[in-house]
Scaffold this active site. Structure first.
Site, PDB file in Angstrom:
ATOM      1  N   ASN A  45       0.836  -1.188   0.000  1.00  0.00           N
ATOM      2  CA  ASN A  45       0.000   0.000   0.000  1.00  0.00           C
ATOM      3  C   ASN A  45       0.876   1.245   0.000  1.00  0.00           C
ATOM      4  OD1 ASN A  45      -1.737   2.170   1.006  1.00  0.00           O
ATOM      5  ND2 ASN A  45      -3.237   0.547   1.277  1.00  0.00           N
ATOM      6  N   HIS A  56      -3.430   0.960  -3.662  1.00  0.00           N
ATOM      7  CA  HIS A  56      -3.564  -0.090  -2.657  1.00  0.00           C
ATOM      8  C   HIS A  56      -2.481  -1.130  -2.945  1.00  0.00           C
ATOM      9  CE1 HIS A  56      -7.524   1.088  -1.015  1.00  0.00           C
ATOM     10  NE2 HIS A  56      -7.640   1.678  -2.192  1.00  0.00           N
ATOM     11  N   GLU A  58      -2.661  -4.222  -3.708  1.00  0.00           N
ATOM     12  CA  GLU A  58      -2.952  -5.055  -4.869  1.00  0.00           C
ATOM     13  C   GLU A  58      -2.661  -4.318  -6.177  1.00  0.00           C
ATOM     14  OE1 GLU A  58      -4.993  -4.239  -2.426  1.00  0.00           O
ATOM     15  OE2 GLU A  58      -5.703  -6.070  -1.475  1.00  0.00           O
TER      16      GLU A  58
END
Length: 64
Positions: A45, A56, A58
């Protein structure tokens, strides 16, 4: 169900990414992308560090 040794190894890699984010003053969320048994992406993050609403863990993983 007990996690496999490989599951534990991969979670430790994700945790290492989370620790990087925390060390940078951000939110401690890490992510890894695995194909088969190989890590093909990793990230953490970076919303706080880069002032981005979309970075984020991901998304950082997919971009790297």
């Amino acid at each position: 169900m007990k996690p496999s040794p490989d599951d534990v190894r991969l979670m430790k890699e994700a945790e290492a990414e989370a620790r990087k984010g925390l060390a940078e003053g951000g939110i401690p969320i890490g992510s890894i992308l695995v194909r088969g048994d190989k890590i093909v992406g990793r990230g953490h993050n970076q919303r706080v560090q880069k002032g981005s609403a979309i970075l984020h863990g991901e998304m950082d993983c997919l971009m790297n």
